[in-house]
Structures are given as C-alpha cells and as structure tokens.
Design a protein around this motif. Structure first.
Motif, PDB file in Angstrom:
ATOM      1  N   MET A   1      30.474 -21.904 -63.528  1.00  0.00           N
ATOM      2  CA  MET A   1      30.574 -20.820 -62.541  1.00  0.00           C
ATOM      3  C   MET A   1      32.043 -20.416 -62.362  1.00  0.00           C
ATOM      4  O   MET A   1      32.931 -21.262 -62.380  1.00  0.00           O
ATOM      5  N   THR A   2      32.272 -19.143 -62.190  1.00  0.00           N
ATOM      6  CA  THR A   2      33.605 -18.623 -61.873  1.00  0.00           C
ATOM      7  C   THR A   2      33.580 -18.124 -60.440  1.00  0.00           C
ATOM      8  O   THR A   2      32.730 -17.306 -60.072  1.00  0.00           O
ATOM      9  N   LYS A   3      34.496 -18.625 -59.624  1.00  0.00           N
ATOM     10  CA  LYS A   3      34.558 -18.221 -58.216  1.00  0.00           C
ATOM     11  C   LYS A   3      35.733 -17.266 -58.030  1.00  0.00           C
ATOM     12  O   LYS A   3      36.855 -17.565 -58.433  1.00  0.00           O
ATOM     13  N   LEU A   4      35.444 -16.130 -57.422  1.00  0.00           N
ATOM     14  CA  LEU A   4      36.469 -15.113 -57.189  1.00  0.00           C
ATOM     15  C   LEU A   4      36.633 -14.854 -55.698  1.00  0.00           C
ATOM     16  O   LEU A   4      35.663 -14.557 -54.999  1.00  0.00           O
ATOM     17  N   TYR A   5      37.854 -14.996 -55.219  1.00  0.00           N
ATOM     18  CA  TYR A   5      38.203 -14.594 -53.862  1.00  0.00           C
ATOM     19  C   TYR A   5      39.021 -13.307 -53.953  1.00  0.00           C
ATOM     20  O   TYR A   5      39.936 -13.195 -54.774  1.00  0.00           O
ATOM     21  N   LEU A   6      38.686 -12.350 -53.092  1.00  0.00           N
ATOM     22  CA  LEU A   6      39.392 -11.076 -53.047  1.00  0.00           C
ATOM     23  C   LEU A   6      39.934 -10.848 -51.645  1.00  0.00           C
ATOM     24  O   LEU A   6      39.222 -11.074 -50.654  1.00  0.00           O
ATOM     25  N   THR A   7      41.174 -10.394 -51.561  1.00  0.00           N
ATOM     26  CA  THR A   7      41.722 -10.065 -50.251  1.00  0.00           C
ATOM     27  C   THR A   7      42.645  -8.859 -50.350  1.00  0.00           C
ATOM     28  O   THR A   7      43.083  -8.483 -51.444  1.00  0.00           O
ATOM     29  N   ARG A   8      42.912  -8.284 -49.202  1.00  0.00           N
ATOM     30  CA  ARG A   8      43.853  -7.172 -49.082  1.00  0.00           C
ATOM     31  C   ARG A   8      45.167  -7.718 -48.527  1.00  0.00           C
ATOM     32  O   ARG A   8      45.188  -8.750 -47.841  1.00  0.00           O
ATOM     33  N   HIS A   9      46.262  -7.031 -48.788  1.00  0.00           N
ATOM     34  CA  HIS A   9      47.564  -7.414 -48.252  1.00  0.00           C
ATOM     35  C   HIS A   9      47.586  -7.367 -46.729  1.00  0.00           C
ATOM     36  O   HIS A   9      46.716  -6.776 -46.083  1.00  0.00           O
ATOM     37  N   GLY A  10      48.616  -7.978 -46.130  1.00  0.00           N
ATOM     38  CA  GLY A  10      48.810  -7.926 -44.684  1.00  0.00           C
ATOM     39  C   GLY A  10      49.338  -6.570 -44.225  1.00  0.00           C
ATOM     40  O   GLY A  10      49.709  -5.713 -45.036  1.00  0.00           O
ATOM     41  N   GLU A  11      49.388  -6.393 -42.910  1.00  0.00           N
ATOM     42  CA  GLU A  11      49.853  -5.129 -42.330  1.00  0.00           C
ATOM     43  C   GLU A  11      51.297  -4.833 -42.743  1.00  0.00           C
ATOM     44  O   GLU A  11      52.138  -5.724 -42.801  1.00  0.00           O
ATOM     45  N   ASP A 166      27.140   4.570 -56.220  1.00  0.00           N
ATOM     46  CA  ASP A 166      27.799   5.861 -56.360  1.00  0.00           C
ATOM     47  C   ASP A 166      29.166   5.811 -55.677  1.00  0.00           C
ATOM     48  O   ASP A 166      29.333   5.145 -54.644  1.00  0.00           O
ATOM     49  N   ILE A 167      30.134   6.521 -56.213  1.00  0.00           N
ATOM     50  CA  ILE A 167      31.484   6.521 -55.661  1.00  0.00           C
ATOM     51  C   ILE A 167      31.512   7.007 -54.213  1.00  0.00           C
ATOM     52  O   ILE A 167      32.382   6.606 -53.421  1.00  0.00           O
ATOM     53  N   ASP A 168      30.548   7.840 -53.816  1.00  0.00           N
ATOM     54  CA  ASP A 168      30.539   8.355 -52.452  1.00  0.00           C
ATOM     55  C   ASP A 168      30.089   7.324 -51.421  1.00  0.00           C
ATOM     56  O   ASP A 168      30.109   7.592 -50.219  1.00  0.00           O
ATOM     57  N   THR A 169      29.717   6.120 -51.879  1.00  0.00           N
ATOM     58  CA  THR A 169      29.408   5.032 -50.941  1.00  0.00           C
ATOM     59  C   THR A 169      30.642   4.166 -50.684  1.00  0.00           C
ATOM     60  O   THR A 169      30.562   3.193 -49.939  1.00  0.00           O
ATOM     61  N   LEU A 170      31.760   4.536 -51.301  1.00  0.00           N
ATOM     62  CA  LEU A 170      32.937   3.671 -51.260  1.00  0.00           C
ATOM     63  C   LEU A 170      33.363   3.315 -49.839  1.00  0.00           C
ATOM     64  O   LEU A 170      33.718   2.173 -49.563  1.00  0.00           O
ATOM     65  N   TRP A 171      33.332   4.275 -48.923  1.00  0.00           N
ATOM     66  CA  TRP A 171      33.810   4.010 -47.561  1.00  0.00           C
ATOM     67  C   TRP A 171      32.725   3.430 -46.653  1.00  0.00           C
ATOM     68  O   TRP A 171      32.966   3.236 -45.453  1.00  0.00           O
ATOM     69  N   ASP A 172      31.543   3.171 -47.192  1.00  0.00           N
ATOM     70  CA  ASP A 172      30.506   2.533 -46.374  1.00  0.00           C
ATOM     71  C   ASP A 172      31.007   1.187 -45.863  1.00  0.00           C
ATOM     72  O   ASP A 172      31.802   0.515 -46.536  1.00  0.00           O
ATOM     73  N   PRO A 173      30.539   0.738 -44.679  1.00  0.00           N
ATOM     74  CA  PRO A 173      30.944  -0.573 -44.158  1.00  0.00           C
ATOM     75  C   PRO A 173      30.551  -1.688 -45.133  1.00  0.00           C
ATOM     76  O   PRO A 173      29.607  -1.508 -45.909  1.00  0.00           O
ATOM     77  N   PRO A 174      31.247  -2.824 -45.057  1.00  0.00           N
ATOM     78  CA  PRO A 174      32.316  -3.127 -44.098  1.00  0.00           C
ATOM     79  C   PRO A 174      33.669  -2.600 -44.565  1.00  0.00           C
ATOM     80  O   PRO A 174      33.899  -2.456 -45.760  1.00  0.00           O
ATOM     81  N   PHE A 175      34.547  -2.337 -43.599  1.00  0.00           N
ATOM     82  CA  PHE A 175      35.908  -1.926 -43.926  1.00  0.00           C
ATOM     83  C   PHE A 175      36.694  -3.157 -44.372  1.00  0.00           C
ATOM     84  O   PHE A 175      36.482  -4.253 -43.857  1.00  0.00           O
ATOM     85  N   ILE A 176      37.580  -2.974 -45.334  1.00  0.00           N
ATOM     86  CA  ILE A 176      38.400  -4.084 -45.826  1.00  0.00           C
ATOM     87  C   ILE A 176      39.667  -4.160 -44.976  1.00  0.00           C
ATOM     88  O   ILE A 176      40.641  -3.452 -45.217  1.00  0.00           O
ATOM     89  N   LYS A 177      39.623  -5.005 -43.965  1.00  0.00           N
ATOM     90  CA  LYS A 177      40.788  -5.140 -43.079  1.00  0.00           C
ATOM     91  C   LYS A 177      41.841  -6.043 -43.723  1.00  0.00           C
ATOM     92  O   LYS A 177      41.585  -6.713 -44.720  1.00  0.00           O
ATOM     93  N   GLN A 178      43.010  -6.038 -43.130  1.00  0.00           N
ATOM     94  CA  GLN A 178      44.136  -6.777 -43.712  1.00  0.00           C
ATOM     95  C   GLN A 178      43.855  -8.271 -43.811  1.00  0.00           C
ATOM     96  O   GLN A 178      43.497  -8.910 -42.828  1.00  0.00           O
ATOM     97  N   THR A 179      44.010  -8.813 -44.994  1.00  0.00           N
ATOM     98  CA  THR A 179      43.767 -10.209 -45.387  1.00  0.00           C
ATOM     99  C   THR A 179      42.347 -10.688 -45.091  1.00  0.00           C
ATOM    100  O   THR A 179      42.103 -11.881 -44.965  1.00  0.00           O
ATOM    101  N   SER A 180      41.391  -9.757 -45.001  1.00  0.00           N
ATOM    102  CA  SER A 180      39.988 -10.181 -44.923  1.00  0.00           C
ATOM    103  C   SER A 180      39.615 -10.844 -46.252  1.00  0.00           C
ATOM    104  O   SER A 180      40.230 -10.595 -47.279  1.00  0.00           O
ATOM    105  N   LEU A 181      38.604 -11.711 -46.216  1.00  0.00           N
ATOM    106  CA  LEU A 181      38.272 -12.514 -47.395  1.00  0.00           C
ATOM    107  C   LEU A 181      36.867 -12.194 -47.901  1.00  0.00           C
ATOM    108  O   LEU A 181      35.899 -12.220 -47.146  1.00  0.00           O
ATOM    109  N   THR A 182      36.788 -11.894 -49.190  1.00  0.00           N
ATOM    110  CA  THR A 182      35.508 -11.685 -49.880  1.00  0.00           C
ATOM    111  C   THR A 182      35.387 -12.748 -50.965  1.00  0.00           C
ATOM    112  O   THR A 182      36.352 -13.033 -51.668  1.00  0.00           O
ATOM    113  N   GLU A 183      34.210 -13.341 -51.073  1.00  0.00           N
ATOM    114  CA  GLU A 183      33.971 -14.393 -52.063  1.00  0.00           C
ATOM    115  C   GLU A 183      32.803 -13.996 -52.959  1.00  0.00           C
ATOM    116  O   GLU A 183      31.737 -13.604 -52.462  1.00  0.00           O
TER     117      GLU A 183
END
Length: 213
Positions: A1-11, A166-183
């Motif tokens: 298994m490959t585990k990927l964590y994704l985050t956004r930069h801080g404010e 579809d690309i038009d769903t891009l802004w659908d929730p959840p919003f990617i807040k600063q340093t939020s974590l996706t696994e």
C-alpha cells in the motif's frame, strides 16, 4: 500500500490581505508558521518516508516546519505549484473583479469558463499538471508513506481528477484550509480516503492556547 498525505501551506501575508498569489509569493505569517507547527506536532509520531513540496516559498517553508528535525528527504516538484494567474497575480479581489466581473465570477463559480489572463493557466491545465505530477510521485515512491505540501487549487484539482469529477465541481466542499490534512491509501484494488481537509490539529492547538493564555 502507498499512503499519501496532502496538505496546503500555512497562512501568508497576502492571504491575510486577500491578494492573489499564484506563482508569486509572500512570507508566512506568524499564524501560518504556527499552523505548520501544529501539523508537524500532529504528524510527529507518524512514519513518513519522503516529503514533496511545491518550490514556491510558502509551501516549501511550510514543509520545512512540518518536517522539523526529522531525517526525511524534502524534494521540490514544479508540478505541485499553484495555478499561474498571469495578470491577476498581486491583485486583490476587488481589483480582479474590476478587470472582468464575468471572468472573476467564473473563476470562483464556473472554472470551465474561466479565461486566464497573460501567461496564466486554465483550470484544465492545472488539473492535468497536478494529476500527472502526483501520479509520477506515487509511481516513484510506491509502497511508501508520502507527504505532499502544495496549494489549494492544485490539491483540489488533483482530487477532482482522482475522483473523475467535472472541473466545475472543483470548488465544492470541503474547502482546503491552511495546513488541513487529507489522507489517501492506494491499494491494488483502488483507494480509500479516511481524511479529507481535516482540521483537528487546529482545534487542539486553539484549546491548548486558550488554556495557557
């Protein structure tokens, strides 16, 4: 298994002022540095084999703070940069709107109809770039645990491509807040996503701050 964590930069300072950054940059604020520290504290006991970051300062510096003094390779990848917004770079929301109210509306509501200015990128281009870059990283680091530090639109574009939306769903929730974590866990028969834009570490930090204020 490959585990990927994704985050956004801080404010950043420009985040605080509502200024568009794109491929431009501004320094992390004190809150931004703290957000990175909170995420680093949350992840300090998790095994991470490698960290990839956008080379843009706000993402790379966030990655350095999250990494801390751990002996983890930190690699930059141009494919993880934010959307390039050409003539909008360095402008605030009102200034962008004044150039073209329709294009401004489409950027935030109908990405498929957004027309980039100057040398900017379309949402389609970012979606393709992000998906290609992260797939390349996943193939190279197969079987490992990876942390990627990137930007809102890049991260959202990748998830849109991964989920075949579809690309038009891009802004659908959840919003990617600063340093939020996706696994995301990639297995032979597909993937599962236990965390999406999780902000629990922010709440822990807030409670701790209030207790010792």
């Amino acid at each position: 298994m490959t585990k990927l964590y994704l985050t956004r930069h801080g404010e950043t300072e420009w985040n605080e002022k509502g200024i568009m950054q794109g491929w431009g940059d501004s320094p992390l604020t004190e809150l931004g540095k703290n957000q990175a520290k909170w995420l680093g504290d949350r992840m300090k006991d998790l095994h991470i084999d490698v960290i990839y970051a956008s080379p843009i300062g706000r993402a790379f510096n966030t990655a350095k703070i999250v990494k801390g003094d751990r002996n983890i390779p930190l690699i930059t990848h141009d494919g993880l940069k934010e959307i390039r917004i050409g003539g909008w770079e360095g402008l605030n929301q009102e200034e962008m709107k004044s150039l073209s109210e329709e294009n401004y509306y489409n950027f935030w509501n109908v990405p498929s109809k957004y027309i980039p200015t100057g040398n900017g990128e379309s949402f389609y281009e970012v979606k393709e770039r992000a998906f290609e870059a992260i797939n390349e990283i996943l193939e190279k680091e197969k079987g490992k645990t990876i942390l990627i530090v990137t930007h809102t639109i890049t991260l959202k574009s990748y998830l849109t491509a991964l989920e075949n939306r579809d690309i038009d769903t891009l802004w659908d929730p959840p919003f990617i807040k600063q340093t939020s974590l996706t696994e995301i866990n990639f297995k032979e028969d597909g993937y599962d996503m236990p965390l999406v834009a999780c902000m629990e570490h922010h709440e822990y930090a807030k409670k701790e701050f209030n207790e010792f204020k």
